[in-house]
Design a protein around this motif. Structure first.
Motif, mmCIF file in Angstrom:
data_model
loop_
_atom_site.group_PDB
_atom_site.id
_atom_site.type_symbol
_atom_site.label_atom_id
_atom_site.label_comp_id
_atom_site.label_asym_id
_atom_site.label_seq_id
_atom_site.Cartn_x
_atom_site.Cartn_y
_atom_site.Cartn_z
ATOM 1 N N ARG A 22 12.502 12.897 -8.669
ATOM 2 C CA ARG A 22 12.500 11.563 -9.267
ATOM 3 C C ARG A 22 13.482 10.648 -8.545
ATOM 4 O O ARG A 22 13.187 9.491 -8.260
ATOM 5 C CB ARG A 22 12.854 11.657 -10.757
ATOM 6 N N THR A 23 14.669 11.189 -8.219
ATOM 7 C CA THR A 23 15.661 10.389 -7.496
ATOM 8 C C THR A 23 15.117 9.956 -6.134
ATOM 9 O O THR A 23 15.246 8.799 -5.746
ATOM 10 C CB THR A 23 16.958 11.198 -7.299
ATOM 11 N N THR B 186 0.847 -1.193 0.000
ATOM 12 C CA THR B 186 0.000 0.000 0.000
ATOM 13 C C THR B 186 0.877 1.236 0.000
ATOM 14 O O THR B 186 0.583 2.221 -0.679
ATOM 15 C CB THR B 186 -0.905 0.019 1.243
ATOM 16 N N GLU B 187 1.982 1.169 0.759
ATOM 17 C CA GLU B 187 2.910 2.298 0.803
ATOM 18 C C GLU B 187 3.478 2.574 -0.581
ATOM 19 O O GLU B 187 3.609 3.714 -0.993
ATOM 20 C CB GLU B 187 4.055 1.998 1.776
ATOM 21 N N ILE B 188 3.808 1.481 -1.297
ATOM 22 C CA ILE B 188 4.359 1.647 -2.648
ATOM 23 C C ILE B 188 3.321 2.281 -3.564
ATOM 24 O O ILE B 188 3.612 3.212 -4.302
ATOM 25 C CB ILE B 188 4.831 0.292 -3.210
ATOM 26 N N GLU B 189 2.080 1.770 -3.459
ATOM 27 C CA GLU B 189 1.027 2.337 -4.305
ATOM 28 C C GLU B 189 0.827 3.820 -4.026
ATOM 29 O O GLU B 189 0.654 4.624 -4.941
ATOM 30 C CB GLU B 189 -0.295 1.600 -4.057
ATOM 31 N N GLN B 190 0.871 4.160 -2.742
ATOM 32 C CA GLN B 190 0.679 5.559 -2.370
ATOM 33 C C GLN B 190 1.831 6.410 -2.885
ATOM 34 O O GLN B 190 1.625 7.517 -3.399
ATOM 35 C CB GLN B 190 0.563 5.671 -0.857
ATOM 36 N N LEU B 191 3.037 5.859 -2.761
ATOM 37 C CA LEU B 191 4.221 6.561 -3.246
ATOM 38 C C LEU B 191 4.105 6.822 -4.746
ATOM 39 O O LEU B 191 4.382 7.916 -5.228
ATOM 40 C CB LEU B 191 5.462 5.720 -2.941
ATOM 41 N N ASP B 192 3.657 5.790 -5.478
ATOM 42 C CA ASP B 192 3.479 5.926 -6.927
ATOM 43 C C ASP B 192 2.468 7.021 -7.253
ATOM 44 O O ASP B 192 2.674 7.832 -8.154
ATOM 45 C CB ASP B 192 3.001 4.596 -7.528
ATOM 46 N N ARG B 193 1.370 7.005 -6.476
ATOM 47 C CA ARG B 193 0.322 8.015 -6.726
ATOM 48 C C ARG B 193 0.852 9.415 -6.475
ATOM 49 O O ARG B 193 0.623 10.318 -7.268
ATOM 50 C CB ARG B 193 -0.880 7.752 -5.819
ATOM 51 N N GLU B 194 1.591 9.579 -5.365
ATOM 52 C CA GLU B 194 2.143 10.889 -5.027
ATOM 53 C C GLU B 194 3.107 11.370 -6.107
ATOM 54 O O GLU B 194 3.102 12.533 -6.488
ATOM 55 C CB GLU B 194 2.875 10.825 -3.680
ATOM 56 N N TRP B 195 3.903 10.442 -6.595
ATOM 57 C CA TRP B 195 4.879 10.792 -7.633
ATOM 58 C C TRP B 195 4.172 11.202 -8.915
ATOM 59 O O TRP B 195 4.565 12.151 -9.582
ATOM 60 C CB TRP B 195 5.834 9.627 -7.865
ATOM 61 N N GLU B 196 3.111 10.479 -9.268
ATOM 62 C CA GLU B 196 2.355 10.832 -10.475
ATOM 63 C C GLU B 196 1.808 12.243 -10.378
ATOM 64 O O GLU B 196 1.836 13.018 -11.336
ATOM 65 C CB GLU B 196 1.198 9.844 -10.677
ATOM 66 N N ARG C 155 2.971 14.692 -8.411
ATOM 67 C CA ARG C 155 4.086 15.632 -8.427
ATOM 68 C C ARG C 155 4.595 15.806 -9.855
ATOM 69 O O ARG C 155 4.929 16.912 -10.271
ATOM 70 C CB ARG C 155 5.194 15.080 -7.529
ATOM 71 N N GLN C 156 4.640 14.675 -10.586
ATOM 72 C CA GLN C 156 5.090 14.700 -11.971
ATOM 73 C C GLN C 156 4.228 15.633 -12.809
ATOM 74 O O GLN C 156 4.717 16.438 -13.568
ATOM 75 C CB GLN C 156 4.980 13.290 -12.544
ATOM 76 N N SER C 157 2.901 15.499 -12.642
ATOM 77 C CA SER C 157 2.008 16.300 -13.458
ATOM 78 C C SER C 157 2.129 17.775 -13.078
ATOM 79 O O SER C 157 1.875 18.651 -13.901
ATOM 80 C CB SER C 157 0.565 15.810 -13.328
ATOM 81 N N GLU C 158 2.552 18.039 -11.846
ATOM 82 C CA GLU C 158 2.776 19.433 -11.457
ATOM 83 C C GLU C 158 4.016 19.995 -12.157
ATOM 84 O O GLU C 158 4.053 21.156 -12.525
ATOM 85 C CB GLU C 158 2.992 19.538 -9.946
ATOM 86 N N LEU C 159 5.027 19.145 -12.286
ATOM 87 C CA LEU C 159 6.316 19.612 -12.806
ATOM 88 C C LEU C 159 6.430 19.487 -14.326
ATOM 89 O O LEU C 159 7.322 20.061 -14.927
ATOM 90 C CB LEU C 159 7.466 18.838 -12.145
#
Ligand code: ZN
Length: 185
Positions: free
Chosen positions: A167-168, A68-78, A80-84
């Protein structure tokens, strides 16, 4: 005291236990047993097995939490990505890059310089032929263009830098979670 007859779940020996007993040790094989009651039927279960089941459950829950943590991390990154991301005209989405920022503003500055030289030459000649001095503003457009290009380039460069660092961080965090998962298996 009322006694119950149960069977040891480990060796099958018949055991007599007090009705209120929740746990019992088998007098034949020394197994630690839990007493279960369902309706009027009593049965025993090896505590070792209960512990194993519980351990397994704890592991499953921990693993579930990790994924679940990984899924949440992926969602957060997505997110953040769309913001940047850079949203270009006609809906094109691109990743901000440092090289892109440098080349983009480099070209724009070069164009500004070119404009200033051209417009400067024309204006100089025009004023020489009696045109009003106010046309001297045209070469200055190039200067404005250069400044805009420089500031735009800096802001894009910073955005690209932030993107790379985000991303890193995301990749490192994800790897760590995956490793923790693998260790649990
Ligand atoms: Zn036994």
């Amino acid at each position: 005291m009322k006694l119950l007859s149960v069977r040891c779940n480990h060796c099958g020996a018949p055991l007599e236990i007090p009705k209120s007993a929740r746990y019992v040790t088998c007098g034949f094989c020394d197994a630690q047993l839990a007493v279960h009651r369902s309706g009027n039927a009593y049965s025993t279960e090896l505590l070792e097995e209960i512990k194993q089941t519980t351990d397994g459950l704890v592991r499953d829950v921990a693993q579930l939490k990790k994924s679940t943590e990984i899924e949440q991390l992926d969602r957060e990154w997505e997110l953040r990505q769309s913001e940047l991301h850079i949203h270009g005209k006609n809906g094109r989405v691109s990743v901000p890059s440092k090289t892109g920022a440098l080349f983009g503003s480099g070209f724009a500055v070069a164009f500004g310089v070119f404009w200033m030289i051209m417009a400067g030459g024309i204006t100089f000649a025009g004023v020489g032929m009696g045109a009003p001095a106010v046309i001297g503003i045209f070469p200055l457009f190039g200067l404005v263009f250069i400044l805009v290009a420089i500031f735009g380039g800096i802001s894009q460069y910073q955005k690209a830098d932030e993107y790379e660092r985000a991303r890193t961080r995301y990749q490192q965090h994800r790897r760590k979670l995956l490793q923790a998962n693998a260790e649990q298996e």
